[in-house]
Design a protein around this motif. Structure first.
Motif, short mmCIF file in Angstrom:
data_model
loop_
_atom_site.label_atom_id
_atom_site.label_comp_id
_atom_site.label_asym_id
_atom_site.label_seq_id
_atom_site.Cartn_x
_atom_site.Cartn_y
_atom_site.Cartn_z
N GLU A 118 -6.50 3.37 -8.79
CA GLU A 118 -5.88 2.31 -7.99
C GLU A 118 -4.69 2.79 -7.20
O GLU A 118 -4.23 2.12 -6.28
N SER A 119 -4.14 3.98 -7.54
CA SER A 119 -2.96 4.43 -6.78
C SER A 119 -3.36 5.23 -5.55
O SER A 119 -2.50 5.68 -4.79
N SER A 120 -4.67 5.43 -5.32
CA SER A 120 -5.09 6.07 -4.08
C SER A 120 -4.91 5.11 -2.91
O SER A 120 -4.95 3.90 -3.09
N SER A 121 -4.71 5.66 -1.72
CA SER A 121 -4.55 4.78 -0.56
C SER A 121 -5.93 4.28 -0.09
O SER A 121 -6.01 3.42 0.79
N LEU A 124 -10.84 1.38 -4.21
CA LEU A 124 -11.23 1.85 -5.53
C LEU A 124 -12.65 2.43 -5.57
O LEU A 124 -12.88 3.51 -6.09
N ASP A 125 -13.63 1.68 -4.99
CA ASP A 125 -15.02 2.14 -5.13
C ASP A 125 -15.27 3.42 -4.33
O ASP A 125 -16.22 4.16 -4.60
N ILE A 126 -14.43 3.73 -3.36
CA ILE A 126 -14.62 4.96 -2.59
C ILE A 126 -14.14 6.18 -3.37
O ILE A 126 -14.74 7.25 -3.31
N VAL A 127 -13.07 6.04 -4.15
CA VAL A 127 -12.50 7.21 -4.84
C VAL A 127 -12.81 7.27 -6.34
O VAL A 127 -12.68 8.35 -6.94
N MET A 259 -4.71 13.67 -0.76
CA MET A 259 -4.19 12.30 -0.72
C MET A 259 -5.15 11.28 -1.32
O MET A 259 -4.76 10.18 -1.68
N LEU A 260 -6.44 11.66 -1.45
CA LEU A 260 -7.38 10.74 -2.08
C LEU A 260 -6.99 10.50 -3.53
O LEU A 260 -7.30 9.48 -4.12
#
Ligand code: NAD
Length: 371
Positions: A118-121, A124-127, A259-260
């Motif tokens: 959840e802390s990725s920019s 959620l489902d992409i990372v 960054m992901l």
């Protein structure tokens, strides 16, 4: 008991020292509990080495680096040394290590831990579940090609030149690393260049194709243009396994991939060289982050990138896959319990210190291994 594994520890400056301490505690724990022996030598590098030894890396330390099985590097630099002569600056020590060890293959995994997705920019489902590896050629290409420089061309004009160049053997050796790594992962290599507009791009693609055909046709190989790859990395990063690319594109793409995952404090890296006649491959492992002068000495640094760099050392230099995975699992569990250093905490979560994060990983190692 397995034979000694020689490691050179170079904590460096700032938080480099703090995060390395947590790895040293893990090494101690492994020696006591996992029947494994390491031969550890610790030396200075960076600004601290300049202060005490007059150079950012001494010849003695360099000789030691060439002798050991693997180098574990913290971070170097800081405002204190910003104005000293360029050749003695902290970063010069790091560049000399990379050059003298001929570390041509830079491995940067981008792994998203479920608890941090959840802390990725990105959504959620992409990372969620992302686990890719960017393999960047590190010792050639446009950062080293000649001619280079800025020259006067008359009429009050100047011209700047950089040269992108690659030889067959340079592309072959990095491609071999990519195919070999893919075999230990999901068996898929995406080779990235700009063959639509660059001669080196056409050359790169052809050399990779030929090697693949001759020696690695059991690995799935795709080719992609670098601009498309940048886009795909934020659109659908999970389509990749190993991305093989040159020095310049690797520099850019690995930062996008980084960054992901959320934070600099979560990113390990490995740099590998050639295998010598005794079967030993030069190798250095280091977190991607720097010495973070803004938080140094405050116990706020996240030690996980450093600890994961050590886990990569176990995997790639010592074939200790089980122990490497044990450490990764311990980190995963610690994060799932909600333990966070300040850089990865969200909203009102309370943060723990560098030392407490290191201790939490060891507690989890004890729990997982029943020791
Ligand atoms: P940096 O990576 O040191 O810090 C960037 C930001 O990320 C800072 O706000 C820092 O507090 C934070 N950060 C970095 N690592 C962290 C961690 N483990 N836990 C929590 N937060 C973390 O980059 P910078 O500020 O641009 O550079 C600082 C110094 O480090 C400079 O002297 C630079 O030359 C040097 N540097 C060294 C290396 C290296 O040794 N490989 C790499 C990059 C920068």
């Amino acid at each position: 008991m397995p034979s000694n594994k020689k490691i050179l520890i170079l904590p460096g400056d700032g938080i480099g020292v703090e995060v390395m301490n947590e790895v040293l505690n893990i090494i101690d724990w492994m020696v006591k509990n996992k029947s494994v022996s390491f031969e550890v030598t610790e030396r200075l590098v960076g600004g601290t080495a300049y202060d005490k030894e007059g150079d950012s890396i001494s010849d003695t330390t360099m000789e030691e680096a060439l002798k050991v099985d693997a180098v574990l590097f913290g971070a170097v630099g800081g405002p204190k040394w910003d104005n000293i002569e360029r050749s003695k600056r902290p970063e010069a020590g790091l560049l000399r290590l990379r050059k003298d060890l001929d570390l041509f293959a830079n491995l940067r995994p981008a792994v998203v831990f479920d608890a941090l997705a959840e802390s990725s920019s990105l959504k959620l489902d992409i990372v969620k579940g992302l686990d890719i590896l960017i393999l960047r050629e590190l010792t050639s290409g446009v950062y080293f090609g000649k001619p280079r420089g800025i020259e006067k061309i008359g009429n009050n004009e100047e011209k700047a030149i950089d040269t992108q160049s690659y030889t067959t053997s340079e592309v072959v050796r990095i491609s071999r690393v990519a195919f070999d790594l893919a075999k230990k992962r999901s068996n898929n290599v995406t080779s990235v260049e700009k063959s639509n507009v660059m001669e080196t791009g056409i050359f790169w693609r052809n050399v990779v194709k030929e090697l693949h055909l001759k020696e690695y046709n059991d690995v799935k190989l795709d080719h992609m243009l670098a601009d498309n790859c940048a886009m795909q990395l934020v659109r659908n990063p999970k389509q990749f396994d190993v991305i093989l690319t040159d020095n310049l594109f690797g520099d850019l793409l690995s930062d996008i991939a980084a960054m992901l995952t959320g934070s600099l404090g979560m990113l390990p890296s490995a740099s590998l060289g050639n295998i010598d006649e005794n079967g030993k491959r030069a190798a250095m492992y280091e977190p991607v982050h720097g010495s973070a002068p803004d938080i140094a000495g405050q116990g706020k640094a996240n030690p996980l990138a450093m600890i994961m760099s050590f886990a990569m050392m176990l995997k790639y230099s010592f074939d200790m896959n089980e122990d490497s995975e044990l450490i990764e699992k311990a980190i995963q569990n610690v994060l799932s319990k909600g333990l966070r250093t300040p850089d990865i905490k969200q909203g009102s979560e309370t943060a723990i210190s560098t030392k407490d994060m290191g201790k939490a990983v060891i507690d989890e190692l004890k729990h997982l291994s029943g020791k």
